[in-house]
Design a protein around this motif. Structure first.
Motif, PDB file in Angstrom:
ATOM      1  N   SER A   1       4.967   3.044 -12.766  1.00 26.78           N
ATOM      2  CA  SER A   1       4.418   3.421 -10.628  1.00 26.78           C
ATOM      3  C   SER A   1       3.493   2.478 -10.690  1.00 26.78           C
ATOM      4  O   SER A   1       2.568   1.575 -12.388  1.00 26.78           O
TER       5      SER A   1
ATOM      6  N   THR B   1       0.501   0.464  -8.544  1.00 27.62           N
ATOM      7  CA  THR B   1      -0.276   1.012  -6.752  1.00 27.62           C
ATOM      8  C   THR B   1      -1.183  -0.974  -6.219  1.00 27.62           C
ATOM      9  O   THR B   1      -1.606  -1.240  -7.563  1.00 27.62           O
TER      10      THR B   1
ATOM     11  N   GLU C   1       2.143   0.546  -3.031  1.00 30.27           N
ATOM     12  CA  GLU C   1       2.200   1.955  -3.700  1.00 30.27           C
ATOM     13  C   GLU C   1       4.185   1.489  -4.101  1.00 30.27           C
ATOM     14  O   GLU C   1       5.257   1.197  -3.570  1.00 30.27           O
TER      15      GLU C   1
ATOM     16  N   ASP D   1       7.420   2.523  -7.139  1.00 28.03           N
ATOM     17  CA  ASP D   1       7.936   3.317  -8.343  1.00 28.03           C
ATOM     18  C   ASP D   1       9.117   3.351  -9.510  1.00 28.03           C
ATOM     19  O   ASP D   1       9.714   2.785  -7.607  1.00 28.03           O
TER      20      ASP D   1
ATOM     21  N   THR E   1      -2.852   0.908   0.852  1.00 28.96           N
ATOM     22  CA  THR E   1      -2.711   1.280  -0.209  1.00 28.96           C
ATOM     23  C   THR E   1      -1.221   0.857  -0.220  1.00 28.96           C
ATOM     24  O   THR E   1      -0.226   1.831   0.331  1.00 28.96           O
TER      25      THR E   1
END
Length: 210
Positions: free
Chosen positions: A186, A188, A136, A138, A134
């Motif tokens: 943000s 993902t 991510e 931001d 995963t």
């Protein structure tokens, strides 16, 4: 000839009246008769003199055919005037349409499409990948434009150990921001492989309304 007297005898001579015949009277003298009135003098009628013939202007040339009717010319002029007015109105409509379309396009371009780099400032505060793949990222974005804008932010993930192989990407959008306002974003995404680390890069930033 007979000497026998006619019956009743011969007529007797007239006898003079007593005292004798009156002496003969002279004829009465004629009374004064005024001379007859002389008629007024009348000039003898004038003898006709030489009369100069009146000059007559020669007649204008008249065409053999009947003159053209003015109604046809009037209709033609009216048609030309109406056509000219229609052409002017058409030009005005076209110009107005172009102006309105151009204004609409400018307005749409201000609210949608790729954002001008000078209208915003964006930062990436973190970029991570988990053991499960995963990814991510931001950060925050600040509206620097005078107009109110909302933004769409595209973020791409790359594997720096494999010649910046693109592993994935995702997008986020903000609410409407006035000049100077900031908002966090943000994203993902899931990697197509199991990278040891990722690198995050901002792709496209677009206007997303106001």
């Amino acid at each position: 000839m007979s000497d026998v007297p006619p019956p009743g005898g011969y007529p007797q001579e007239p006898q003079p009246p007593a005292g004798g015949f009156p002496p003969p009277q002279p004829p009465p003298a004629p009374g004064y008769q005024p001379p007859a009135a002389t008629p007024p003098y009348q000039a003898p009628p004038a003898q006709p003199g030489y009369q100069q013939p009146a000059y007559q202007q020669p007649g204008q040339f008249q065409p053999a055919g009947p003159p053209a009717s003015n109604s046809g010319n009037g209709c033609l002029k009216a048609f030309l005037i109406i056509g000219g007015i229609g052409a002017v109105i058409a030009v005005i409509i076209v110009v107005a349409s172009i102006f309105l379309v151009g204004s609409a396009v400018n307005e749409v371009s201000k609210n949608f499409g790729t954002a001008d780099a000078g209208d915003y400032e964006i930062t990436i505060d973190s970029c991570t990948v988990s053991s499960t793949g995963t990814m991510e990222a931001d950060g925050s974005i600040t509206n620097k434009a005078k107009d109110r804008h909302a933004y769409t932010i595209d973020v791409d993930f790359f594997d720096p150990n494999k010649s910046n192989l693109k592993l994935g990407g995702s997008s986020d959008w903000t609410s409407g921001l006035n000049e100077g306002q900031s908002e966090a974003w943000s994203v993902t995404s899931y990697a197509t492989s199991d990278p040891a680390e990722v690198e995050c890069k901002v792709g496209d930033v677009s206007y997303f309304g106001t």
